[in-house]
Motif scaffolding. Structure first.
Motif, PDB file in Angstrom:
ATOM      1  N   SER A 114      64.991 -60.816 -25.463  1.00  0.00           N
ATOM      2  CA  SER A 114      64.933 -59.919 -26.607  1.00  0.00           C
ATOM      3  C   SER A 114      63.870 -58.836 -26.481  1.00  0.00           C
ATOM      4  O   SER A 114      63.933 -57.821 -27.176  1.00  0.00           O
ATOM      5  CB  SER A 114      64.672 -60.723 -27.883  1.00  0.00           C
ATOM      6  OG  SER A 114      63.448 -61.419 -27.774  1.00  0.00           O
ATOM      7  N   ARG A 115      62.877 -59.064 -25.617  1.00  0.00           N
ATOM      8  CA  ARG A 115      61.806 -58.092 -25.436  1.00  0.00           C
ATOM      9  C   ARG A 115      61.605 -57.881 -23.939  1.00  0.00           C
ATOM     10  O   ARG A 115      60.806 -58.577 -23.312  1.00  0.00           O
ATOM     11  CB  ARG A 115      60.508 -58.602 -26.072  1.00  0.00           C
ATOM     12  CG  ARG A 115      60.566 -58.834 -27.576  1.00  0.00           C
ATOM     13  CD  ARG A 115      60.680 -57.528 -28.350  1.00  0.00           C
ATOM     14  NE  ARG A 115      59.550 -56.669 -28.157  1.00  0.00           N
ATOM     15  CZ  ARG A 115      58.452 -56.655 -28.951  1.00  0.00           C
ATOM     16  NH1 ARG A 115      58.389 -57.476 -29.979  1.00  0.00           N
ATOM     17  NH2 ARG A 115      57.476 -55.825 -28.728  1.00  0.00           N
ATOM     18  N   ARG A 145      52.616 -59.083 -21.043  1.00  0.00           N
ATOM     19  CA  ARG A 145      53.367 -57.855 -20.798  1.00  0.00           C
ATOM     20  C   ARG A 145      53.754 -57.776 -19.331  1.00  0.00           C
ATOM     21  O   ARG A 145      53.017 -58.208 -18.452  1.00  0.00           O
ATOM     22  CB  ARG A 145      52.546 -56.626 -21.187  1.00  0.00           C
ATOM     23  CG  ARG A 145      52.365 -56.478 -22.683  1.00  0.00           C
ATOM     24  CD  ARG A 145      51.835 -55.097 -23.041  1.00  0.00           C
ATOM     25  NE  ARG A 145      51.647 -54.966 -24.478  1.00  0.00           N
ATOM     26  CZ  ARG A 145      52.607 -54.630 -25.325  1.00  0.00           C
ATOM     27  NH1 ARG A 145      53.833 -54.384 -24.873  1.00  0.00           N
ATOM     28  NH2 ARG A 145      52.362 -54.530 -26.618  1.00  0.00           N
ATOM     29  N   LEU A 228      51.548 -56.913 -30.636  1.00  0.00           N
ATOM     30  CA  LEU A 228      52.866 -57.357 -31.070  1.00  0.00           C
ATOM     31  C   LEU A 228      52.856 -57.847 -32.517  1.00  0.00           C
ATOM     32  O   LEU A 228      53.873 -57.795 -33.207  1.00  0.00           O
ATOM     33  CB  LEU A 228      53.364 -58.491 -30.169  1.00  0.00           C
ATOM     34  CG  LEU A 228      53.760 -58.159 -28.730  1.00  0.00           C
ATOM     35  CD1 LEU A 228      54.192 -59.436 -28.017  1.00  0.00           C
ATOM     36  CD2 LEU A 228      54.868 -57.131 -28.700  1.00  0.00           C
TER      37      LEU A 228
END
Length: 339
Positions: A114-115, A145, A228
């Motif tokens: 999803s990310r 990340r 986030l």
């Protein structure tokens, strides 16, 4: 080797952190705030407990692990927090004067479906003392990340590994718990109790995080706004420590109620650990969490006569009724005297 992005955490990498000494004063200070049981706060009373002497709260040891990995590599990385903890096993007590070392192993990694700019890394951590005895084992995923979000060679992380949408485990039907302490033999699966409500202030969030989890989104409101999470939020270990604080207060109320009824009062022992801890939503400054606990199982111990293990499922919801925290843990519980 500098571990900064998701791609740097190759499975098989091992890190050794520490030694980190622990003192009686810090054990007692943490316990007075979050886990005020005599085995953590009173050296003389602790000698009469199953621990045989003063020991650190298990939640304190988890906080120490968090601080060791924060200083060891998280703060120099693109870490974005963790969705939860698969399992913690408290194998031996952490005692005053221990020099603690931590071994961290990368088990696996996956990008998030999803990310795409985020990847998940799964770690196993083992805390040990100077004698080389394992004290704590922990397994969990951490978000980082990615350096190159376009790289799709690895399979995306399944939803279950992210920990945010996992179904609640099957639990016995809920029923109100009596309001006084009882021995293990009198406990009934499904009994549920409210532990109380706690409001997380910005000052409290920052104080805890500076000691145990100084990631920017826990200590710096401006940096948190760019993360986030979008705002200052409590360390997950802070939400767990508050659960412990409310749990001890609940037990003391039950103990006093039993004494007022002239009933015998059982003792509680240490916990061997917990599993499936989920931080389902961030706990922001100003949030009010209401905690509850439900008995899942109560069974006698095969190795310790007169004692047993109670499994409990604990939860917390915020002021909007949204689930934010859950885990399943066990605690040693005294059985009723024979005769």
């Amino acid at each position: 080797m500098a571990l900064t992005h998701y791609e740097d955490f190759e499975p098989g990498i091992r890190l050794s952190l520490g030694p980190r000494p622990i003192t009686m004063d810090e054990i007692v200070a943490f316990a007075r705030q979050y886990d005020p049981q005599p085995m953590h706060t009173d050296p003389e009373a602790a000698k009469e407990s199953l621990a045989g002497g003063l020991i650190a709260s298990g939640w304190h040891s988890c906080g120490i692990v968090m601080r060791m990995i924060a200083d060891g590599f998280i703060l120099a990385s693109t870490g974005q927090g963790a969705p939860g903890i698969e399992e913690v096993r408290w194998l031996r007590p952490v005692r005053p004067g221990d020099d603690l070392t931590l071994t961290v192993e990368v088990l696996e990694r996956r990008p998030l479906r999803s990310r795409p700019e985020i990847g998940m890394v799964r770690f196993r951590m083992v805390l040990a003392n100077r004698a080389g005895e394992d004290l704590l084992q922990q397994t969990n995923w951490v978000m980082f990340r990615r350096r190159d979000p376009r790289r799709e060679a690895e399979a995306a992380t399944p939803i279950a590994a992210r920990g945010h949408q996992v179904a609640t485990p099957d639990l016995p039907a809920a029923r109100p718990s009596p309001d006084h302490a009882r021995f293990l033999d009198d406990l009934v699966p499904g009994e549920t109790a409210s532990l109380g409500t706690h409001r997380f202030t910005p000052e409290e969030i920052i104080t805890f995080a500076r000691a145990y989890d100084p990631q920017p989104f826990h200590v710096d409101a401006e940096a948190a706004g760019r993360s986030l999470f979008g705002g200052l939020c409590a360390s997950g270990w802070h939400t767990a420590a508050v659960w412990m604080k409310l749990m001890v207060a609940h037990w003391e109320r039950q103990r006093q109620a039993a004494l007022s009824l002239r009933l015998p009062v059982p003792s509680l022992g240490p916990s061997p650990g917990f599993r499936d801890l989920k931080w389902l939503k961030p706990v922001f400054a100003g949030d009010e969490l209401t905690y509850a606990v439900r008995i899942v199982e109560a069974r006698p111990s095969a190795s310790r006569p007169g004692w047993g293990l109670v499994t409990q499922h604990s939860t917390a919801v915020n002021q909007n009724g949204e689930p934010v925290f859950a885990f399943t843990g066990t605690v040693m519980w005294q059985r009723a005297p024979v005769g």
